[in-house]
Design an enzyme around this catalytic site. Structure first.
Site, PDB file in Angstrom:
ATOM      1  N   CYS A   1       2.395   9.609  13.326  1.00 60.19           N
ATOM      2  CA  CYS A   1       2.546  10.583  14.396  1.00 60.19           C
ATOM      3  C   CYS A   1       1.912  10.045  15.667  1.00 60.19           C
ATOM      4  O   CYS A   1       0.725   9.700  15.682  1.00 60.19           O
ATOM      5  CB  CYS A   1       1.899  11.907  14.015  1.00 60.19           C
TER       6      CYS A   1
ATOM      7  N   ASN B   1       0.804  -1.221   0.000  1.00 61.93           N
ATOM      8  CA  ASN B   1       0.000   0.000   0.000  1.00 61.93           C
ATOM      9  C   ASN B   1       0.836   1.271   0.000  1.00 61.93           C
ATOM     10  O   ASN B   1       0.370   2.332  -0.417  1.00 61.93           O
ATOM     11  CB  ASN B   1      -0.941   0.010   1.202  1.00 61.93           C
TER      12      ASN B   1
ATOM     13  N   THR C   1     -27.599 -11.115   7.979  1.00 62.69           N
ATOM     14  CA  THR C   1     -28.270 -10.749   6.737  1.00 62.69           C
ATOM     15  C   THR C   1     -27.368  -9.853   5.896  1.00 62.69           C
ATOM     16  O   THR C   1     -26.831  -8.861   6.384  1.00 62.69           O
ATOM     17  CB  THR C   1     -29.587 -10.016   7.041  1.00 62.69           C
TER      18      THR C   1
ATOM     19  N   GLN D   1      -4.930  -3.626  -2.527  1.00 61.97           N
ATOM     20  CA  GLN D   1      -4.400  -2.542  -3.349  1.00 61.97           C
ATOM     21  C   GLN D   1      -4.295  -2.916  -4.822  1.00 61.97           C
ATOM     22  O   GLN D   1      -4.177  -2.026  -5.672  1.00 61.97           O
ATOM     23  CB  GLN D   1      -3.025  -2.119  -2.828  1.00 61.97           C
TER      24      GLN D   1
ATOM     25  N   HIS E   1     -13.490   0.015  -1.044  1.00 61.98           N
ATOM     26  CA  HIS E   1     -13.151   1.440  -1.012  1.00 61.98           C
ATOM     27  C   HIS E   1     -11.782   1.733  -1.616  1.00 61.98           C
ATOM     28  O   HIS E   1     -11.382   2.895  -1.708  1.00 61.98           O
ATOM     29  CB  HIS E   1     -13.277   2.012   0.402  1.00 61.98           C
TER      30      HIS E   1
END
Length: 396
Positions: free
Chosen positions: A339, A165, A251, A193, A215
């Site tokens: 970070c 990625n 479901t 990816q 996504h």
């Protein structure tokens, strides 16, 4: 580009140049349009036997077939999940617990996604598994010879991602899977990816399990799937009814399945039309512009050739990645650092590749996608060069 692709995505129209497609993609308007009827009108449970279930059941089957077509699988081998992380969990935990081995052994490699690495740690902690994490070379690639030396008589699964990625590095999956099968082990590939960006065929690769994520290919978050080769035994990830071959009860979310299926159909058409070549040309143009403007200071992280067509990971000498992006408001991208409480730490992926801390902290991941245009590359290159010079003057 395929017919029907909007020239401008409404979510990108008024913002900076988006170069973070590996983090997430905007939902294609055609995908959103396809799923809407299954939110508003066709609400029935696809497992019911009355008329309200007929259209949801048909749509679910069609979506499964479209995902299967994209990756060269049979529809019955596609299991819908709620995320790529869940698909990885089903693959790894499912294979380990389904093996029946008292002390199962799993092999993976150092630059895997945390969904794989953390699942491996949980299998060690909770289920007595033994895990071997193999090193990678300077380009982030796993050596087949290293894999051969890691097998034991208890090895039940090898898990290696298709494409990284951060760097886009493409692993030699077919060769690695063949080695696993020679030794009686299953092979899982996290292809989150890769699917939709390059051609992926589970038969040609020889994998037993493969993760696909919506996504990352212009479907909404919450839509994903795991390819489970016929005959592979897995312990379910969710217990209950018999949905999804009994591996993932609950479901089905028909609207999200339709979205994933539509995204898969569009991706297949784009692959056939040569879209990866267009993206690769833009990526290389961006790289060349940066290299020419910052001679001797720009370094590519990861392989030059064997990587995703949309991914450019670079470091600039003397500049920290997060400082560079903070000074460059015209683009949206990612750095090679994390970070924690105000302290930046180098990317584990780049560290595993042997990059020095300074170079790893200077890394930028610039990932292109369906709506990246030539003018975006011009804007991004100019902005990054100006920001690099500005940061250098301030820190120098």
């Amino acid at each position: 580009m395929i017919a029907g692709t909007p020239d401008v995505h409404p979510g990108l129209a008024d913002g900076p140049v988006y170069l973070d497609y590996n983090a997430t993609t905007p939902v294609d308007p055609r995908v959103a349009e396809a799923m809407l009827p299954y939110l508003a009108d066709f609400f029935g449970n696809p497992s019911s036997s009355h008329p309200f279930s007929q259209e949801p059941r048909r749509a679910l089957a069609e979506a499964r077939a479209r995902v299967a077509d994209l990756i060269g699988a049979r529809p019955g081998e596609v299991v819908f999940t709620g995320s790529g992380s869940e698909a990885d969990l089903l693959a790894l935990r499912g294979a380990v617990l389904g093996s029946g081995r008292r002390h199962p052994h799993v092999i993976t490699q150092a630059t895997e996604h945390p969904a794989v690495l953390e699942t491996c740690r949980a299998l060690e902690r909770l289920h007595g598994a033994r895990v071997t994490v193999l090193p990678v070379d300077g380009e982030g690639l796993l050596s087949p010879a290293a894999l051969v030396g890691a097998f034991s008589e208890d090895t039940v699964l090898v898990s290696v991602m298709a494409a990284n990625n951060e760097t886009g590095a493409l692993q030699p999956i077919a060769e690695l899977a063949a080695l696993a099968h020679e030794r009686g082990s299953l092979f899982h590939c996290d292809a989150a990816q890769a699917v939709g960006k390059i051609s992926i065929n589970v038969r040609e690769l020889g994998v037993d399990l493969l993760t696909t994520v919506g996504h990352k290919m212009y479907a909404p978050k919450g839509a994903a799937a795991l390819f489970v080769r016929d005959g592979v035994r897995l312990e379910p990830v969710v217990y209950g009814g018999g949905q999804e071959r009994g591996l993932r009860a609950g479901t089905e979310n028909v609207a999200l399945a339709v979205a994933l299926g539509t995204a898969a159909q569009i991706a297949a058409a784009e692959l056939a039309s040569g879209a990866p070549d267009r993206i690769a040309a833009l990526r290389d143009d961006l790289h060349q512009r940066l290299t020419a403007a910052l001679p001797g200071r720009m370094h590519l992280n990861g392989p030059d050739a064997h990587r995703l067509p949309n991914t450019l990971n670079v470091s600039v000498d003397g500049v920290l990645g997060h400082e560079l992006l903070a000074a460059c408001h015209q683009i949206a991208a990612s750095t090679g650092s994390a970070c924690h409480s105000g302290t930046h730490t180098p990317s584990p992926v780049l560290t595993a590749m042997g990059l020095a801390p300074a170079r790893a902290l200077g890394a930028l991941r610039l990932s292109l996608g369906r709506w990246t245009r030539h003018e975006d590359i011009e804007t991004a290159a100019s902005a990054l060069v100006a920001a690099a010079r500005e940061v250098t003057e301030l820190t120098g």
